[in-house]
Design a protein around this motif. Structure first.
Motif, mmCIF file in Angstrom:
data_model
loop_
_atom_site.group_PDB
_atom_site.id
_atom_site.type_symbol
_atom_site.label_atom_id
_atom_site.label_comp_id
_atom_site.label_asym_id
_atom_site.label_seq_id
_atom_site.Cartn_x
_atom_site.Cartn_y
_atom_site.Cartn_z
ATOM 1 N N HIS A 289 -16.565 13.327 6.853
ATOM 2 C CA HIS A 289 -16.445 14.355 7.893
ATOM 3 C C HIS A 289 -14.989 14.405 8.331
ATOM 4 N N LEU A 290 -14.408 15.558 8.187
ATOM 5 C CA LEU A 290 -12.975 15.685 8.408
ATOM 6 C C LEU A 290 -12.603 15.694 9.888
ATOM 7 N N GLY A 291 -13.540 16.173 10.715
ATOM 8 C CA GLY A 291 -13.227 16.416 12.116
ATOM 9 C C GLY A 291 -12.633 15.219 12.836
ATOM 10 N N VAL A 292 -13.221 14.066 12.612
ATOM 11 C CA VAL A 292 -12.746 12.867 13.298
ATOM 12 C C VAL A 292 -11.298 12.578 12.909
ATOM 13 N N GLN B 69 -10.815 19.584 16.621
ATOM 14 C CA GLN B 69 -12.135 19.916 16.080
ATOM 15 C C GLN B 69 -12.705 21.163 16.736
ATOM 16 N N ASN C 277 -16.206 7.039 20.603
ATOM 17 C CA ASN C 277 -15.318 7.769 19.713
ATOM 18 C C ASN C 277 -15.775 7.694 18.259
ATOM 19 N N TRP C 278 -16.986 8.100 18.033
ATOM 20 C CA TRP C 278 -17.575 8.189 16.689
ATOM 21 C C TRP C 278 -17.610 6.840 15.987
ATOM 22 N N PHE D 129 -9.633 8.795 22.446
ATOM 23 C CA PHE D 129 -10.725 8.439 23.342
ATOM 24 C C PHE D 129 -10.162 7.430 24.312
ATOM 25 N N ALA E 258 -21.138 10.842 19.123
ATOM 26 C CA ALA E 258 -19.727 10.725 19.480
ATOM 27 C C ALA E 258 -19.469 9.455 20.292
ATOM 28 N N TYR F 172 -14.992 23.425 14.793
ATOM 29 C CA TYR F 172 -16.355 23.016 14.457
ATOM 30 C C TYR F 172 -17.250 23.488 15.589
ATOM 31 N N LEU G 183 -9.179 14.711 11.925
ATOM 32 C CA LEU G 183 -8.317 15.756 12.484
ATOM 33 C C LEU G 183 -7.933 15.427 13.917
ATOM 34 N N THR G 184 -8.914 14.973 14.680
ATOM 35 C CA THR G 184 -8.627 14.613 16.069
ATOM 36 C C THR G 184 -7.600 13.488 16.122
ATOM 37 N N ASP G 185 -7.833 12.486 15.289
ATOM 38 C CA ASP G 185 -6.913 11.355 15.283
ATOM 39 C C ASP G 185 -5.502 11.783 14.903
ATOM 40 N N TRP H 59 -13.266 12.029 26.740
ATOM 41 C CA TRP H 59 -13.486 12.433 25.345
ATOM 42 C C TRP H 59 -12.658 13.660 25.051
ATOM 43 N N ALA I 32 -9.886 17.540 20.657
ATOM 44 C CA ALA I 32 -8.727 18.160 20.006
ATOM 45 C C ALA I 32 -8.851 18.126 18.495
ATOM 46 N N ARG J 53 -17.449 6.362 11.995
ATOM 47 C CA ARG J 53 -16.251 5.750 11.424
ATOM 48 C C ARG J 53 -16.615 4.537 10.579
#
Lengths: 607, 213
Positions: free
Chosen positions: A206-209, B69, A188-189, B47, A185, B72, A211-213, B64, B67, A193
């Motif tokens: 990977h969807l998670g990143v 996620q 910020n990944w 971030f 992480a 997961y 989603l956060t954005d 960090w 949100a 990315r």
């Protein structure tokens, strides 16, 4: 890695239309599963062994299952942030939540597989295997599933298994380090990315990143002060569009893999519903603690992964602890025992606690007579606290010497110790004052069944935090006395208590112990499985216990030159003969018995 | 990135909590100016680094946000390993989100073993009318697990800055505690080395003298 790709593409010539058809089918199937409908029953081949499958085959099948869900994600789902709504997320964002569920399923499956084994080496090879699977997944651009596998290995329940990780091969560990760096992480990944941005279709990101954005941009949009003109797009809208576009660019991915029914069936079997996943997280961690306890050295609970010790020694630790924790019979309230007795009892328990790990000298305790009955290495005997609770402390040091050298007959136990005899009487009061107490022969008297029962007790302990109270296991009264003499003798009842002469016939050999004022007899085992020592030929539970203090009408006699000695009950006239292997041995026994019986009565000796 | 370029200490803080409790709102509010005024690439969203001066000392916070996620489950460790602070955010109008906090705390304590400062945050105090979790309950819980407690509202911008100030102070205190311990150890080591050297000298000098006499 490119080579692998080509190998994996089993049928590159296959038209993509047929593929997408099959994917639609698979998709429907997935949806059914996600809606918690009864799973389609696909029998898993009995011979299925994960480690025998090629990592790339597993990876391919996982990808085939992931792809349809990913392809079906809609822009609306992403735009509205519907997946964050606890109540409506399954209906409004079925595919975003579907992807999350896939992630969690894979993650749990990996953990479950690794933790399913009690063997460190096997777990290590499973970890290696999953590292390979993660690598293959990444090679085929299934970043989503690759991350799921890596995060499973990073989960505390797997990550903490130090012994297992130590056995993971170096090259696999290096691969894993690279993977964790990619999925870090950090910034910020940033690595993830950059990696995702350089991928080309087919790819499942990977969807998670994203989603956060998306959520972040959405929150920022809410906060905007100046309203937008009709049709105008603000900066945040542009950002959001860019994010959604980059997801969509991968949605035309097609993987030219064929379905493998066996692997598919196997992967289906790993599925569980959402509620199951939540419940499983805790159980996985518990299981992890089970296979490798936090600090293996400090725990008495045996585990499969602690450095190998024989089960015997582990169990004896248990049994000693257990006995030492109850130095005073529970039926006597502590208040009525004099303070110094209590202190002594504590001393004894402390002593036995300190001798917990010194297994060696226990072997010498009952060391032998002419028969060489050395080394009682018997779990049933390990809890016979050899320290004489009823002798005073100074004597206890002596008695240790006796134990170490029991072929020399010891001094009789110190006399006139009123406290001790009071304690003793309380102990013996639960012994039936019959001449010979006939114990009900127990079915489970061999060492093995005994050990089994100990294991059973152990489980009971683990579950309830205490040992089961078994009346017979409360301990025999003779246990507090050191073994003074042991021997393998033949026993024969010459005359019964009703003065009836019986046919003189010597019994099978018995193991006879002299412990303080007790004569303890053990029968032969029917089938001795382990017989490293003569003692192990005999049962762990005594057959007869004769208390010479209560039944003080007994006398021991021995005729010169005879290899047997007799015990006479002057009151009833009962006569029991014991035959030894040599006359000298018989003499030793007689002398020892006489000495004990001379404590408080006259002795008849017939020389 | 600004991180690591200056000599000021860098602290990593993670925001944890159930979905929709307002994690990203808190972060957004905290870094609002930056977010609104500068062009923001996606790599910088969610971030934030921010310099903060507390007690005359400048520290850098790397914040960090998890949100979006939350579901997961296994991503937690990736976020919070190596962090000095964790904000456990819950919604005061949602009992479930508070229960979720407890799971996080348990997990953090297992993994970080007390090396991180925990701050339990009750968000949405603007909705006090529909409050489900009483302040006392939450405070008591936070105390029982050795965590700090604060309440805020991202919507109304109540106590947001104080939130980050509180956790920064606590982290600084913890860090200085550790560093003094280390310094003490290193000092002791150096002095002991010196004394050994001295005693060695005297020993070698004294030994032959004794022999002579």
């Amino acid at each position: 890695m490119k080579v692998h790709h080509h190998q994996l593409f089993h049928n590159p010539a296959e038209p993509s239309t047929s593929d997408s058809n099959s994917l639609v089918d698979a998709d429907d199937l997935e949806v059914i599963v996600f809606k918690d409908a009864p799973e389609p029953v696909i029998m898993l081949p009995v011979t299925f062994d994960l480690l025998k499958m090629k990592p790339e085959d597993i990876a391919a099948q996982i990808t085939l299952e992931d792809l349809p869900i990913f392809r079906n994600i809609t822009a609306t789902e992403l735009e509205t942030g519907a997946w964050t709504n606890q109540k409506t997320k399954y209906s409004d964002a079925p595919y975003v939540t579907g992807m999350t569920l896939r992630f969690n399923l894979i993650c749990h499956w990996v953990q479950r597989e690794i933790l399913s084994s009690d063997k460190v080496a096997y777990r290590a090879s499973l970890i290696e295997y999953f590292i390979k699977v993660a690598k293959k997944l990444l090679d085929m651009n299934n970043i989503h599933a690759s991350f799921a596998v890596v995060s499973a290995l990073l989960c505390q329940s797997i990550f903490r298994l130090k012994l297992t990780w130590n056995k993971v091969g170096r090259s696999d560990k290096q691969t894993f380090d690279k993977l964790t760096k990619l999925f870090s992480a950090e910034n910020n990944w940033q690595n993830l990315r950059e990696h995702t941005d350089t991928r080309k279709s087919p790819c499942i990101p990977h969807l998670g990143v994203y989603l956060t954005d998306l959520l972040f941009v959405k929150d920022a949009m809410k906060r905007r002060n100046t309203p937008l003109l009709l049709g105008e797009k603000g900066r945040h809208e542009m950002t959001m569009d860019a994010i959604i576009r980059s997801i969509a660019s991968f949605q035309d991915s097609v993987y030219p893999f064929n379905e493998d029914p066996a692997i598919k069936a196997y992967l289906m079997s790993m599925c569980s519903d959402r509620d199951g996943i939540k419940a499983e997280a805790a159980s996985l961690y518990k299981r992890s603690l089970e296979v490798e306890p936090d600090d293996p050295m400090s725990l008495a609970v045996p585990s499969a992964s602690t450095p190998r010790r024989s089960s015997m020694s582990r169990l004896s630790h248990f049994s000693i602890r257990r006995k030492s924790s109850t130095p005073i019979p529970p039926e006597t309230p502590t208040s009525c025992i004099p303070a110094h007795v209590r202190a002594k009892a504590l001393c004894a328990s402390a002593r036995s606690a300190t001798t917990r790990f010194v297994k060696g000298h226990k072997k010498t305790r009952s060391s032998g007579d002419a028969d060489g009955c050395l080394g009682i290495d018997n779990t049933a005997f390990s809890h016979n606290d050899p320290e004489p609770t009823s002798s005073n402390n100074a004597a206890s040091v002596d008695s240790l010497d006796h134990i170490l050298n029991s072929s020399v007959l010891p001094e009789p136990l110190p006399e006139g110790n009123s406290v001790d005899s009071a304690l003793y009487r309380r102990r013996s009061s639960n012994v039936c004052p019959e001449i010979f107490r006939m114990l009900k022969p127990r079915r489970s008297s061999s060492i093995h069944s005994n050990r089994r029962s100990e294991i059973k007790d152990m489980w009971y302990f683990l579950r309830h935090g205490e040992f089961p109270v078994d009346e017979e296991d409360q301990g025999y009264p003779f246990e507090s006395f050191p073994v003074e003499m042991t021997g393998v003798l033949h026993r024969s009842l010459v005359r019964t208590s009703k003065k009836k002469p019986v046919l003189i016939r010597y019994s099978n050999r018995m193991y006879v112990e002299l412990r303080g004022p007790f004569i303890v007899e053990y029968e032969r085992k029917t089938i001795p499985l382990v017989a490293r020592f003569p003692r192990e030929l005999f049962k762990a539970k005594p057959r007869r216990i004769l208390d010479l203090r209560i039944n003080h009408f007994w006398t021991a006699t021995h005729a010169d030159g005879s290899n047997s000695f007799e015990m006479h009950d002057r009151r009833t006239g009962c006569v029991v003969a014991y035959r030894c292997d040599a006359p000298s041995e018989a003499e030793l026994w007689t002398n020892a018995l006489c000495r004990i019986m001379s404590d408080d009565r006259e002795v008849d000796e017939h020389f | 990135m600004e991180a690591g370029t200056s000599d000021s200490p860098v602290f990593k803080v993670v925001l944890l909590g159930e979905g929709a409790v307002g994690k990203s709102s808190i972060l957004l509010r905290y870094i609002e100016n930056k977010f609104n005024n500068k062009h923001l690439s996606t790599t910088q969203a969610s971030f934030a680094t921010r310099k903060l001066t507390v007690n005359g000392k400048t520290v850098e916070l790397n914040i960090w946000d998890t949100a979006g996620q939350e579901k997961y489950h296994s991503l937690g460790p990736i976020y919070y390993r190596g962090s000095q602070g964790a904000m456990l955010i819950y919604d005061i109008t949602d009992t479930r989100s508070f229960e979720r906090i407890k799971n996080w705390v348990r997990e953090l304590q297992e993994v970080l073993k007390g090396t991180a400062t925990l701050l339990v945050v009750g968000n949405k105090v603007d909705l006090d009318a529909t409050r489900q979790i009483q302040r006392e309950t939450a405070e008591e819980y936070a105390k029982s697990v050795g965590a700090l407690y604060a309440e805020c509202s991202a919507k109304e911008n109540i106590d947001i800055d104080a939130l980050f100030e509180t956790i920064t102070k606590a982290m600084m205190a913890k860090a200085s505690e550790v560093s003094t311990l280390n310094r003490g150890a290193s000092l002791r080591r150096s002095t002991s080395r010196r004394t050994i050297q001295v005693s060695d000298d005297t020993d070698t000098e004294a030994a032959p003298k004794k022999k002579c006499c």
